[in-house]
Scaffold this active site. Structure first.
Site, mmCIF file in Angstrom:
data_model
loop_
_atom_site.group_PDB
_atom_site.id
_atom_site.type_symbol
_atom_site.label_atom_id
_atom_site.label_comp_id
_atom_site.label_asym_id
_atom_site.label_seq_id
_atom_site.Cartn_x
_atom_site.Cartn_y
_atom_site.Cartn_z
ATOM 1 N N CYS A 1 -1.307 -2.958 38.511
ATOM 2 C CA CYS A 1 -0.554 -3.707 37.497
ATOM 3 C C CYS A 1 0.751 -4.265 38.035
ATOM 4 O O CYS A 1 1.434 -5.008 37.337
ATOM 5 C CB CYS A 1 -0.296 -2.815 36.288
ATOM 6 S SG CYS A 1 -1.698 -2.782 35.139
ATOM 7 N N LYS B 1 0.689 -8.154 37.986
ATOM 8 C CA LYS B 1 0.411 -8.874 36.732
ATOM 9 C C LYS B 1 1.242 -10.150 36.625
ATOM 10 O O LYS B 1 2.307 -10.277 37.226
ATOM 11 C CB LYS B 1 0.716 -7.979 35.527
ATOM 12 C CG LYS B 1 -0.349 -6.951 35.218
ATOM 13 C CD LYS B 1 0.049 -6.093 34.033
ATOM 14 C CE LYS B 1 0.043 -6.871 32.734
ATOM 15 N NZ LYS B 1 -1.309 -7.199 32.270
ATOM 16 N N ASP C 1 -2.323 -6.912 20.828
ATOM 17 C CA ASP C 1 -2.654 -5.495 20.747
ATOM 18 C C ASP C 1 -3.439 -5.104 21.991
ATOM 19 O O ASP C 1 -3.803 -5.934 22.820
ATOM 20 C CB ASP C 1 -3.439 -5.183 19.474
ATOM 21 C CG ASP C 1 -2.704 -4.157 18.610
ATOM 22 O OD1 ASP C 1 -2.316 -3.121 19.162
ATOM 23 O OD2 ASP C 1 -2.510 -4.419 17.403
ATOM 24 N N ASP C 2 -3.722 -3.799 22.110
ATOM 25 C CA ASP C 2 -4.406 -3.323 23.312
ATOM 26 C C ASP C 2 -5.828 -3.843 23.410
ATOM 27 O O ASP C 2 -6.349 -4.031 24.513
ATOM 28 C CB ASP C 2 -4.413 -1.788 23.336
ATOM 29 C CG ASP C 2 -3.016 -1.227 23.508
ATOM 30 O OD1 ASP C 2 -2.289 -1.734 24.386
ATOM 31 O OD2 ASP C 2 -2.642 -0.298 22.772
ATOM 32 N N ASP D 1 -9.967 -5.652 31.555
ATOM 33 C CA ASP D 1 -8.924 -5.320 32.523
ATOM 34 C C ASP D 1 -9.497 -5.466 33.921
ATOM 35 O O ASP D 1 -10.657 -5.101 34.167
ATOM 36 C CB ASP D 1 -8.445 -3.871 32.349
ATOM 37 C CG ASP D 1 -7.107 -3.776 31.650
ATOM 38 O OD1 ASP D 1 -6.177 -4.478 32.086
ATOM 39 O OD2 ASP D 1 -6.995 -2.996 30.683
ATOM 40 N N ASP E 1 -7.212 1.172 26.883
ATOM 41 C CA ASP E 1 -7.083 0.289 25.716
ATOM 42 C C ASP E 1 -7.968 0.758 24.565
ATOM 43 O O ASP E 1 -7.578 0.704 23.395
ATOM 44 C CB ASP E 1 -7.465 -1.147 26.099
ATOM 45 C CG ASP E 1 -6.438 -1.802 27.009
ATOM 46 O OD1 ASP E 1 -5.273 -1.387 26.980
ATOM 47 O OD2 ASP E 1 -6.818 -2.720 27.750
ATOM 48 N N HIS F 1 -20.690 -8.908 36.980
ATOM 49 C CA HIS F 1 -20.691 -10.025 37.914
ATOM 50 C C HIS F 1 -20.031 -9.571 39.206
ATOM 51 O O HIS F 1 -19.102 -8.769 39.195
ATOM 52 C CB HIS F 1 -19.922 -11.212 37.327
ATOM 53 C CG HIS F 1 -19.898 -12.409 38.229
ATOM 54 N ND1 HIS F 1 -20.994 -13.222 38.395
ATOM 55 C CD2 HIS F 1 -18.919 -12.925 39.021
ATOM 56 C CE1 HIS F 1 -20.690 -14.198 39.245
ATOM 57 N NE2 HIS F 1 -19.438 -14.028 39.645
ATOM 58 N N ASP G 1 -1.313 2.103 25.392
ATOM 59 C CA ASP G 1 -1.305 2.692 26.724
ATOM 60 C C ASP G 1 -0.260 1.956 27.558
ATOM 61 O O ASP G 1 -0.144 0.737 27.518
ATOM 62 C CB ASP G 1 -2.684 2.664 27.386
ATOM 63 C CG ASP G 1 -3.251 1.277 27.561
ATOM 64 O OD1 ASP G 1 -2.922 0.380 26.753
ATOM 65 O OD2 ASP G 1 -4.042 1.081 28.504
#
Length: 730
Positions: free
Chosen positions: A408, A411, A438-439, A455, A478, A529, A613
């Site tokens: 993260c 990001k 929201d998550d 994610d 999440d 994928h 989270d």
């Protein structure tokens, strides 16, 4: 155009022994393109045995003995798998690792050392400790020494085995008990043979004089029948008082090596030929104490492992690139430097010996020079910026131009992302019950409420199995934060360019790890994928089912207590690891914590008024999301926020993750200064759950979380006011 060289061969180093450590250091200075290197070891650090007597005597700190395998692997460009090797299949070319399954190799080398547990002695495993593995012995010794210093146990100890190693340890222990614990030691050296030591007569005389000076009593011709909590029982019935009994009566091969089908000696050591390849094997090598050199048998001494490193590296590269190997010619004679407890030593070579304090200083310089190889790595050439670059390039990179973080830490900045989401023009479907922010999304599917999240993480470790496990736990966060039960998952994988064989191996490791985490959480992998690209990236899209209303950001109430289920600091530790500045033990600990699911924590917090989270935007950023959605202010107690070991030291040293500055700008915390304040903006990967709960329920909830193994804490509270965060204590 620069061609990305594909990975085509797997080199696996089984064990972090001295030879392998030196191979990795040399590899880092001159890698062979196209080779993926893997080091497998149970521990993030490998102790250097040459300094053990000095540590026991109190001359060296424990950390001075450690070769940091995490830092070494980063320098070498190798992946480190923390786990014990338990089996080798030479036909399938795989090694089994506890907790990880099978790791495939094209070329491999074994350097797993030995153990010192003495077989056949009743009570040894319960009441004694072997001198090897060193880390276990050193930890037990420090505990005992502290107990003697505190007056809790008597200064009675015994060493089983009267060779050079046993004599060195007995002298070091006696010195430490006298000088460190300020006790009068009663130490006994027990030898089954009629004579102590395997040294020359003059060396034996020097050691005997040192033993007499330090009060070490020697018993020869004594067979040990058993070990008890209060001492050692000899076969003739005599009792030797001891509250700390050490086994140093020889080197023993790990039993699992004899079960591999590889050729071994009668005592279980792997037989290696002149070029260090295992006898009968064309791509498997063995070095160090676990190996027996058929062409030139030598005693179990670290000097031979060190000398074997360069020939091993040359022959590994030869097999990997299709060239001929060359024989290793170990020296016949070598210098022995034997510590005498205090800062004095005996030097022995060619049948002659001399004792003097200057020899200890010589040994100290040799040992420190060896360890310096793993504490300061050569500066490798880094790609530099062109002379002319576009405006704002340097500003975007930052003053130090640190590499882009993984997880993260890479990001998109919260300000940029928020502006884009705010500008979205969407139709407003009735069956979509939530919007961005929201998550997870909440969907109404035929009366069933379903949550949906996605994610993906840029790799911060080259271990695809561990990366997959952490990413799966991260993505599931999440779902758990919304109060839902995981249902199904799609997997998205980008691999660096590699051969088809390595693609299959890597995907197998990823899918096994992901399947284990998701399956345990109740979700099934239903597709996904995969593609190749510049670097490894793993992601998951997950659905979950709600049995009631979702727990969102918007239900918090004034006065609610804020509970955090995990420490913070992952971004700082991962950034420090990338820069070679984090301690390997700290990194290993945080990676293990990140790989642990939090479904049990979510169940404990199922009555939370609001929950999220804590991930890429940091604790402050995700707390601000609750504040905005609930239209409240928050007060956070800096001293109450749990931190991962090592994070504060790195933050104080100025280590920051890539997104840190953007996080701080998006969610400022009034009054939060210093390194602890900086860590509030540290991007978390697989971070803890942050829950707003009734204040009366906070204490019992934290107790339940801690009983379940989570390092939970009340870190603040919510209060009436405009959305904002300030630092303060109640």
């Amino acid at each position: 155009m620069q061609i990305q060289i594909p990975l085509t061969r797997d080199l696996v180093l089984i064990g972090g022994g001295h030879a392998h450590a030196l191979v990795l250091r040399m590899w880092g200075m001159n890698p062979l393109p196209g080779v993926r290197v893997t080091l497998i070891d149970p521990n993030p650090a490998a102790p250097y045995t040459g300094m053990l007597p000095g540590h026991v005597a109190g001359h060296y700190r424990r950390e001075e003995l450690d070769i940091d395998l995490v830092r070494l692997a980063r320098f070498a460009g190798a992946r480190l798998i923390l786990g014990a090797a338990t089996a080798i299949d030479p036909q399938a070319r795989t090694v089994s690792v506890a907790g990880r399954g099978q790791i495939a190799w094209d070329v491999a080398s074994i350097d797993v050392g030995i153990h010192g547990r003495i077989p056949g002695i009743a009570g040894f495993d319960e009441h004694a400790v072997a001198a090897k593995p060193l880390d276990i012995f050193a930890d037990r010794w420090r505990t005992y020494l502290a107990s003697v210093a505190a007056g809790d146990v008597p200064a009675e100890a015994a060493v089983i085995g009267g060779g050079v190693a046993g004599a060195e340890l007995s002298l070091a222990m006696a010195f430490a008990l006298r000088e460190v614990a300020r006790a009068t030691p009663k130490l006994t050296l027990i030898e089954a043979g009629q004579d102590l030591l395997s040294a020359t007569p003059s060396a034996r005389r020097g050691l005997a004089a040192a033993m007499e000076r330090l009060g070490v009593t020697a018993i020869t011709g004594a067979e040990v029948a058993g070990v008890r909590q209060d001492g050692v029982t000899l076969a003739d019935g005599r009792h030797v008082p001891s509250r700390f009994t050490v086994g140093a009566a020889g080197a023993y091969a790990h039993p699992w090596l004899a079960q591999t089908g590889l050729p071994v000696t009668e005592d279980g050591f792997v037989r290696a030929g002149a070029d260090l390849r295992v006898v009968g094997q064309d791509s498997l090598f063995a070095v160090g104490d676990c190996a027996h050199l058929d062409a030139a048998p030598r005693p179990k001494a670290g000097v031979f492992a060190v000398r074997a490193a360069k020939p091993l590296l040359d022959n590994l590269r030869a097999v990997l690139s299709g060239r001929e190997t060359r024989p290793f010619h170990p020296q016949r004679h070598y210098l022995k430097l034997i510590s005498l407890g205090d800062k004095s030593a005996i030097a022995e070579k060619w049948g002659r010996s001399v004792a003097h304090p200057v020899l200890w200083r010589w040994k100290d310089r040799i040992d420190r020079a060896f360890m310096e190889k793993f504490q300061t790595f050569p500066e490798m050439r880094q790609s530099s910026l062109p002379a002319e670059v576009a405006a704002s390039v340097i500003e975007t990179l930052g003053e130090r131009s640190d590499p882009l973080c993984g997880g993260c830490g890479s990001k998109v900045a919260p300000g940029a992302l928020g502006a884009v989401l705010d500008a979205l023009d969407q139709p407003g479907r009735a069956d979509v019950l939530s919007g961005p922010g929201d998550d997870a999304a909440v969907l109404d599917t035929g009366g069933v409420r379903q949550v949906l999240t996605t994610d993906h993480l840029r790799a911060f470790t080259d271990d695809p199995g561990l990366m997959a496990r952490i990413t799966a736990v991260h993505a599931l966060g999440d779902i758990w934060a919304m109060g839902a039960a995981p249902q199904a998952a799609l997997v998205s994988v980008i691999l660096p360019r590699m051969s088809e064989a390595l693609q299959a191996r890597t995907m197998s490791e990823i899918m096994q790890a992901a399947g284990a985490v998701l399956g345990a959480a109740g979700a099934e992998i239903v597709g996904g994928h995969s593609t190749m690209g510049a670097e490894m990236t793993i992601g998951f899209s997950i659905t979950g089912l709600l049995d009631g209303a979702a727990i969102t950001h918007g239900g918090a109430r004034p006065g609610d207590a804020l509970i955090l289920t995990r420490p913070i600091g992952t971004g700082t530790l991962l950034a420090g690891e990338m820069q070679g500045k984090a301690r390997g033990r700290d990194v290993a600990w945080v990676l293990a914590a990140m790989a642990r699911p939090q479904d049990d924590a979510a169940r404990i917090l199922s009555d939370a008024h609001a929950m999220t989270d804590v991930t890429g935007f940091g604790l402050a950023g995700h707390l601000m999301a609750i504040c905005r959605a609930s239209k409240l202010a928050a007060k956070i107690n800096l001293d109450a926020v749990p931190l991962y070991d090592g994070a504060l030291d790195l933050a104080e040293a100025g280590i920051r993750s890539t997104i840190w500055a953007a996080n701080r700008a998006a969610a400022p915390v009034a009054g939060a200064e210093g390194a602890r304040g900086a860590l509030l903006h540290d991007p978390q990967t697989s971070g803890g759950l942050l829950a707003a709960v009734d204040p009366d329920a906070a204490r019992p909830l934290v107790a339940s979380l801690r009983n379940a193994g989570h390092a939970a804490a009340v870190v603040g509270r919510l209060e009436t006011g405009p959305p904002s965060i300030r630092s303060g204590s109640d």
